[in-house]
Design a protein around this motif. Sequence first.
Motif, PDB file in Angstrom:
ATOM      1  N   ARG A  55      57.618  61.171  77.799  1.00 24.93           N
ATOM      2  CA  ARG A  55      56.362  60.551  78.243  1.00 24.93           C
ATOM      3  C   ARG A  55      55.509  60.227  77.017  1.00 24.93           C
ATOM      4  O   ARG A  55      55.259  61.095  76.173  1.00 24.93           O
ATOM      5  N   PRO A  56      55.054  58.977  76.882  1.00 26.64           N
ATOM      6  CA  PRO A  56      54.190  58.626  75.746  1.00 26.64           C
ATOM      7  C   PRO A  56      52.914  59.455  75.767  1.00 26.64           C
ATOM      8  O   PRO A  56      52.410  59.833  76.841  1.00 26.64           O
ATOM      9  N   SER A  57      52.387  59.741  74.588  1.00 25.82           N
ATOM     10  CA  SER A  57      51.171  60.553  74.510  1.00 25.82           C
ATOM     11  C   SER A  57      50.000  59.862  75.209  1.00 25.82           C
ATOM     12  O   SER A  57      49.110  60.515  75.745  1.00 25.82           O
ATOM     13  N   GLN A  58      49.995  58.540  75.186  1.00 23.96           N
ATOM     14  CA  GLN A  58      49.011  57.771  75.939  1.00 23.96           C
ATOM     15  C   GLN A  58      49.784  56.780  76.813  1.00 23.96           C
ATOM     16  O   GLN A  58      49.955  55.615  76.469  1.00 23.96           O
ATOM     17  N   ALA A  59      50.257  57.287  77.932  1.00 22.57           N
ATOM     18  CA  ALA A  59      51.172  56.502  78.754  1.00 22.57           C
ATOM     19  C   ALA A  59      50.475  55.328  79.430  1.00 22.57           C
ATOM     20  O   ALA A  59      51.025  54.228  79.532  1.00 22.57           O
ATOM     21  N   GLU A  60      49.279  55.540  79.918  1.00 21.45           N
ATOM     22  CA  GLU A  60      48.589  54.488  80.675  1.00 21.45           C
ATOM     23  C   GLU A  60      48.017  53.435  79.733  1.00 21.45           C
ATOM     24  O   GLU A  60      47.429  53.751  78.705  1.00 21.45           O
ATOM     25  N   ARG A  61      48.229  52.171  80.085  1.00 19.76           N
ATOM     26  CA  ARG A  61      47.716  51.069  79.252  1.00 19.76           C
ATOM     27  C   ARG A  61      46.202  51.168  79.125  1.00 19.76           C
ATOM     28  O   ARG A  61      45.495  51.386  80.102  1.00 19.76           O
ATOM     29  N   GLU A  62      45.746  51.010  77.896  1.00 16.76           N
ATOM     30  CA  GLU A  62      44.321  51.104  77.636  1.00 16.76           C
ATOM     31  C   GLU A  62      43.569  50.013  78.407  1.00 16.76           C
ATOM     32  O   GLU A  62      43.930  48.830  78.379  1.00 16.76           O
ATOM     33  N   GLY A  63      42.512  50.422  79.118  1.00 21.01           N
ATOM     34  CA  GLY A  63      41.694  49.478  79.883  1.00 21.01           C
ATOM     35  C   GLY A  63      42.163  49.273  81.298  1.00 21.01           C
ATOM     36  O   GLY A  63      41.502  48.559  82.064  1.00 21.01           O
ATOM     37  N   SER A  64      43.321  49.857  81.668  1.00 19.93           N
ATOM     38  CA  SER A  64      43.834  49.662  83.012  1.00 19.93           C
ATOM     39  C   SER A  64      43.213  50.667  83.967  1.00 19.93           C
ATOM     40  O   SER A  64      42.993  51.823  83.615  1.00 19.93           O
ATOM     41  N   VAL A  65      42.941  50.218  85.202  1.00 19.98           N
ATOM     42  CA  VAL A  65      42.454  51.119  86.235  1.00 19.98           C
ATOM     43  C   VAL A  65      43.572  51.491  87.191  1.00 19.98           C
ATOM     44  O   VAL A  65      43.395  52.295  88.105  1.00 19.98           O
ATOM     45  N   VAL A  66      44.724  50.877  86.963  1.00 18.81           N
ATOM     46  CA  VAL A  66      45.892  51.149  87.804  1.00 18.81           C
ATOM     47  C   VAL A  66      46.834  52.057  87.030  1.00 18.81           C
ATOM     48  O   VAL A  66      47.137  51.787  85.873  1.00 18.81           O
ATOM     49  N   PRO A  67      47.316  53.152  87.585  1.00 19.53           N
ATOM     50  CA  PRO A  67      48.189  54.086  86.868  1.00 19.53           C
ATOM     51  C   PRO A  67      49.535  53.449  86.536  1.00 19.53           C
ATOM     52  O   PRO A  67      49.911  52.432  87.111  1.00 19.53           O
ATOM     53  N   PRO A  68      50.271  54.042  85.604  1.00 23.43           N
ATOM     54  CA  PRO A  68      51.590  53.512  85.240  1.00 23.43           C
ATOM     55  C   PRO A  68      52.524  53.468  86.459  1.00 23.43           C
ATOM     56  O   PRO A  68      52.436  54.299  87.371  1.00 23.43           O
ATOM     57  N   TYR A  69      53.408  52.481  86.415  1.00 21.65           N
ATOM     58  CA  TYR A  69      54.386  52.322  87.488  1.00 21.65           C
ATOM     59  C   TYR A  69      55.731  51.945  86.854  1.00 21.65           C
ATOM     60  O   TYR A  69      55.813  51.015  86.054  1.00 21.65           O
ATOM     61  N   LEU A  70      56.771  52.679  87.243  1.00 22.37           N
ATOM     62  CA  LEU A  70      58.126  52.395  86.762  1.00 22.37           C
ATOM     63  C   LEU A  70      59.050  52.306  87.964  1.00 22.37           C
ATOM     64  O   LEU A  70      59.004  53.167  88.860  1.00 22.37           O
ATOM     65  N   HIS A  71      59.909  51.301  87.952  1.00 26.42           N
ATOM     66  CA  HIS A  71      60.890  51.141  89.025  1.00 26.42           C
ATOM     67  C   HIS A  71      62.188  50.676  88.351  1.00 26.42           C
ATOM     68  O   HIS A  71      62.258  49.574  87.814  1.00 26.42           O
ATOM     69  N   ILE A  72      63.201  51.541  88.354  1.00 25.13           N
ATOM     70  CA  ILE A  72      64.456  51.247  87.666  1.00 25.13           C
ATOM     71  C   ILE A  72      65.584  51.343  88.675  1.00 25.13           C
ATOM     72  O   ILE A  72      65.743  52.374  89.356  1.00 25.13           O
ATOM     73  N   VAL A  73      66.367  50.273  88.779  1.00 26.34           N
ATOM     74  CA  VAL A  73      67.531  50.274  89.659  1.00 26.34           C
ATOM     75  C   VAL A  73      68.787  50.361  88.800  1.00 26.34           C
ATOM     76  O   VAL A  73      68.982  49.542  87.889  1.00 26.34           O
TER      77      VAL A  73
END
Length: 436
Positions: A55-73
Amino acid sequence: MIKINKLEIENVKRVKAVKIEPTSAGLTIVGGNNNQGKTSVLDAIAWGLGGNKYRPSQAEREGSVVPPYLHIVLSNGLVVERKGKNSDLKVIDPNGQKGGQQLLDSFVEELAIDLPKFMNATSKEKANILLRIIGVGNQLHELEVKELEIYNRRHAIGQIADQKSKFAKEQPYFPDAPKEPISASELIRQQQEILARNGENQRKRQRAQQIQQEFEVQGREVNRLTAMLNAAQSKYTELQQDLAIAQKDAIDLLDESTTELEANIQQIDEINRKVRANLDKDKAETDASEYRVEYDKLSGDINAVRQQKTELLTTANLPLPGLSVADGELVYNGQHWDNMSGSDQLKVSTAIVRKLKPDCGFILLDKLEQMDLKSLNEFGQWLEQEGLQAIATRVSTGEECSILIQDGYVVGQEEIEFQQKPGEIDAGPTWKAGEF
């Protein structure tokens, strides 16, 4: 082998929203200028499949109000998701059953999502990883220890042989000296025997002189005493015979000289010094010859151990033709790691990582801009030949790039509208590798 069929990433580090379908076999290059989100794509995949330790130390994009989302098939049907405030992991298998990180760890190789960790390891560490996965590490280690032990013994023997040879060459040699040291008492004994024999000769000479005197006296007595002629004549005849014998003995006598013995006695220390020097030289030459024989024998033992090592690696199930281990380092087509081309280094690393977990059919590579186009092409062709998938980044906007990232988007996806519900991505266009 399990590969990545589809990626959907939102608000991870510099990524705003991207959809990617990497090529199933070969090299997918994510290109773009610096600080646009290329590496963020790889970091998101590593986090999604490798677990929270990535997990990146600052995972959430700076300035975003929406949390990170990952979808891998994945190609085996598994769907891996991270979403929500805590980015919780959800793994769904094709049958709809839930799984977790343990399921991913069973086929995702750690070095596949962090290949630079292997490539930046020391030469010894790379070789040890290879030996461990082909199951000959312990045997090869034992042979290397044995080889080093014999080598050290041979080195010591060689040094001693060289020292002995050098010592023998430096020693003077006296061809006129006797083979054994001289004993002063023996010389004195020989001198005394000669003096005794000479003394006996002198006694015989004195006896001869005495008889001569008596003979002369008696001769005068013959002239004076005519009356006693017969008796004197008889005595005279007897003496004449004795005289003849005595004179004959005296004539045959030859005195022996003690001059050489006296000189030897005076020079005994010098003579013995020469004898010892000759003996030391002979001994050193003999020792040097014996050590050389031992040195040659140990050389044969070393060659035998090296042959065992070669046979061990030749019969091992190596992950790549032409790959081996020599002197504790990886060797590919006769070249050590630092002499391999960039393409060959990637081939070797990928093949070894695949061997660790054969079900893991993909690798992640960051910063391929140091490789020229020829090397990239060679590596891509090899991946296709092996049926392997590589997702890589490169600071470039050239034709070699499969996908371009700009300002957190895949070029052409800039108009994607995010849904209000956190973690969902608008069903905009999905860029497939190779469309550029």
